[in-house]
Design an enzyme around this catalytic site. Sequence first.
Site, PDB file in Angstrom:
ATOM      1  N   SER A 118       0.813  -1.217   0.000  1.00  0.00           N
ATOM      2  CA  SER A 118       0.000   0.000   0.000  1.00  0.00           C
ATOM      3  C   SER A 118       0.845   1.265   0.000  1.00  0.00           C
ATOM      4  O   SER A 118       1.572   1.536  -0.937  1.00  0.00           O
ATOM      5  CB  SER A 118      -0.972  -0.018   1.175  1.00  0.00           C
ATOM      6  OG  SER A 118      -1.892   1.046   1.094  1.00  0.00           O
ATOM      7  N   HIS A 119       0.773   2.046   1.074  1.00  0.00           N
ATOM      8  CA  HIS A 119       1.434   3.344   1.148  1.00  0.00           C
ATOM      9  C   HIS A 119       2.854   3.250   1.685  1.00  0.00           C
ATOM     10  O   HIS A 119       3.507   4.279   1.872  1.00  0.00           O
ATOM     11  CB  HIS A 119       0.608   4.275   2.038  1.00  0.00           C
ATOM     12  CG  HIS A 119       0.361   3.723   3.407  1.00  0.00           C
ATOM     13  ND1 HIS A 119      -0.359   2.579   3.617  1.00  0.00           N
ATOM     14  CD2 HIS A 119       0.760   4.145   4.631  1.00  0.00           C
ATOM     15  CE1 HIS A 119      -0.410   2.319   4.915  1.00  0.00           C
ATOM     16  NE2 HIS A 119       0.264   3.245   5.542  1.00  0.00           N
ATOM     17  N   ASP A 291      -2.177   6.651  -3.528  1.00  0.00           N
ATOM     18  CA  ASP A 291      -1.037   6.005  -2.888  1.00  0.00           C
ATOM     19  C   ASP A 291      -0.486   4.858  -3.727  1.00  0.00           C
ATOM     20  O   ASP A 291      -0.816   4.712  -4.904  1.00  0.00           O
ATOM     21  CB  ASP A 291      -1.424   5.505  -1.497  1.00  0.00           C
ATOM     22  CG  ASP A 291      -2.391   4.335  -1.543  1.00  0.00           C
ATOM     23  OD1 ASP A 291      -3.212   4.277  -2.484  1.00  0.00           O
ATOM     24  OD2 ASP A 291      -2.330   3.466  -0.651  1.00  0.00           O
ATOM     25  N   ASP A 293      -0.918   1.562  -3.987  1.00  0.00           N
ATOM     26  CA  ASP A 293      -1.789   0.589  -4.656  1.00  0.00           C
ATOM     27  C   ASP A 293      -3.125   1.166  -5.072  1.00  0.00           C
ATOM     28  O   ASP A 293      -4.010   0.435  -5.515  1.00  0.00           O
ATOM     29  CB  ASP A 293      -1.999  -0.643  -3.774  1.00  0.00           C
ATOM     30  CG  ASP A 293      -2.792  -0.354  -2.515  1.00  0.00           C
ATOM     31  OD1 ASP A 293      -2.761   0.794  -2.036  1.00  0.00           O
ATOM     32  OD2 ASP A 293      -3.429  -1.283  -1.983  1.00  0.00           O
ATOM     33  N   ASP A 295      -5.595   2.753  -3.342  1.00  0.00           N
ATOM     34  CA  ASP A 295      -6.813   2.693  -2.538  1.00  0.00           C
ATOM     35  C   ASP A 295      -6.993   3.892  -1.606  1.00  0.00           C
ATOM     36  O   ASP A 295      -8.034   4.028  -0.976  1.00  0.00           O
ATOM     37  CB  ASP A 295      -6.898   1.381  -1.745  1.00  0.00           C
ATOM     38  CG  ASP A 295      -5.776   1.185  -0.742  1.00  0.00           C
ATOM     39  OD1 ASP A 295      -4.890   2.060  -0.652  1.00  0.00           O
ATOM     40  OD2 ASP A 295      -5.779   0.150  -0.054  1.00  0.00           O
ATOM     41  N   ARG A 296      -6.005   4.767  -1.520  1.00  0.00           N
ATOM     42  CA  ARG A 296      -6.123   5.943  -0.662  1.00  0.00           C
ATOM     43  C   ARG A 296      -6.157   7.211  -1.498  1.00  0.00           C
ATOM     44  O   ARG A 296      -5.783   7.208  -2.664  1.00  0.00           O
ATOM     45  CB  ARG A 296      -4.956   6.000   0.332  1.00  0.00           C
ATOM     46  CG  ARG A 296      -4.901   4.792   1.254  1.00  0.00           C
ATOM     47  CD  ARG A 296      -3.707   4.860   2.178  1.00  0.00           C
ATOM     48  NE  ARG A 296      -3.592   3.624   2.954  1.00  0.00           N
ATOM     49  CZ  ARG A 296      -3.471   3.557   4.264  1.00  0.00           C
ATOM     50  NH1 ARG A 296      -3.439   4.662   4.981  1.00  0.00           N
ATOM     51  NH2 ARG A 296      -3.382   2.392   4.882  1.00  0.00           N
ATOM     52  N   LYS A 390     -11.270   0.256  -0.241  1.00  0.00           N
ATOM     53  CA  LYS A 390     -11.250   1.704  -0.417  1.00  0.00           C
ATOM     54  C   LYS A 390     -10.713   2.006  -1.802  1.00  0.00           C
ATOM     55  O   LYS A 390     -10.029   1.193  -2.403  1.00  0.00           O
ATOM     56  CB  LYS A 390     -10.427   2.379   0.674  1.00  0.00           C
ATOM     57  CG  LYS A 390      -9.081   1.756   0.992  1.00  0.00           C
ATOM     58  CD  LYS A 390      -8.484   2.422   2.218  1.00  0.00           C
ATOM     59  CE  LYS A 390      -7.168   1.780   2.649  1.00  0.00           C
ATOM     60  NZ  LYS A 390      -7.362   0.553   3.435  1.00  0.00           N
TER      61      LYS A 390
END
Length: 557
Positions: A118-119, A291, A293, A295-296, A390
């Site tokens: 992710s982030h 971000d 991947d 999702d943010r 998300k």
Amino acid sequence: MAPVIVPTTPFNDQKPGTSGLRKKVTVYSQPHYVANFIQSIFDVMSGSGDDGIQGQTVVVGGDGRFYNPEAIQIIVRMAAANGIRRLLIGRGGILSTPAASHVIRKYKAFGGIILSASHNQGGPDGDFGIKYNTGNGGPAPEKITDAIFKRTGEITEYRTLETPDIDLDRLGTSQLEGTTVEIIDPVADYAELMESLFDFDQIRSLFRGGSQGGTQGGKFRMVFDALSAVTGPYATEILEKRLGAPAGTVLNGTPLPDFGGHHPDPNPVHAHDLVAAMTGPNPPDFGAASDGDGDRNMIMGPSLFITPSDSLALLAANAHLAPGYAGGLRGIARSMPTSRAADRVAAKLGIPGFETPTGWKFFGNLLDAGQATLCGEESAGTGSDHVREKDGLWAVLLWLNILAARNQPIGEIVRQHWRELGRDYYTRHDYEDIDNATADAMMADLRASLPRLPGTRIGDAEVKTADDFEYRDPIDGSISKRQGIRISFADGSRVVYRLSGTGTGGATLRVYMERYEPDPAKQELDSQEALAGLIATADAVAGISKRTGRDKPSVIT
């Protein structure tokens, strides 16, 4: 070719966190490490007939970070050796997390394996992650991740094939033993879904400068910073090609294995190109970032950072302006540390508001049961029932639809919302890479102090309640304990303490502080100024500075 049975021994550190198993690349690249975890997933998800993963379709993709292609090749060989009938893989090994969720749902796959941290930072010395999503498109619930972890401690062998690598860059179908391997366009299905939810014609008009002209006296302008991560191709296709935003609207749009040195976390500290554009001379009308991947999200107006908590509340209040939500919302769900701004919207709309632990998997049951439509976390994640993750770009497109429909500058929309429902001043302070023993002792002492805190005064603040958040899922009755320490004060403000479950180094302590301000005359303060007293109180209660030796957090959002 017969499967090869490879003897192995367990690793003792393969417990998934709130969103999969995240470790350093150097850990994942150890012999057998990926294979052990993947075989454990296959073993736990095995069964007879339609109940098991054998003979089913599985989606595979990731955010393109370092080690992504190598891990996918391992997964492909193991999937074929374990009897998976069909693999859907994003071209180049790329699939944003929300796009993977959509592909799982659209093609009725049994589940999916998403490769992302992710982030977290990427590169040879960065982080890597593997997450299993179930057939609803969402992260596996705790009962499955607990079973996977248990299996990682028992595993003695895994199944694979000795075959050449497959070509991840060529669209089309090939066969690997009895498994069909299909390389798909990672963007097409997702872009089609977005076009079904939002009024693309109205947003095109916004960019053309029709009745919804720019707030700076010219055409509407925006900037989107993809942080050299997975959302770049999605944003370029949708924003620039389909919606007509000028070329160059998307910054850092090419996914890179090390994210170009960026820390792919969309916040005011790490999204510096976006912040520079939005706070400089002649800023665009709207700014956003996503971000690693996808999702943010991060949302900005000219010299205005909109907290994720406020963004969730504003999206919920205005979602009816987009075609996909014109019928209204069934409910709004937020993670416990997220500010209570969304609760005020739910009350105004007369719909349920839910408070869950941190982790998108906790929203899944509410979405599947039709109890909630929009969900959000303070950590820059918002989404809806269109997928079970998300979705950063979805949030950006909903904002664009709202701006086009209301024909108002974003700052005016935000301040009108505050005047009507009040402002929740909010901040999160992250203390990263704390010694694990120090962090654990701090949280243990906090928990031990909870029974005696109510009624006491800390500086000028009187403690009203203090507890360790426990969640009973309203759909399946499952209970999740120790989900964050909450301390509420007599004036309605509160502090929340959590240890993050998404890091790979030392512990990360997150401290969340919020205070409600209903008076419009007092709603224009900087959040750090408005919360200064509460920030000092939060430090005093936990003894953060004394225990860590730090006089300020690593990141403030």
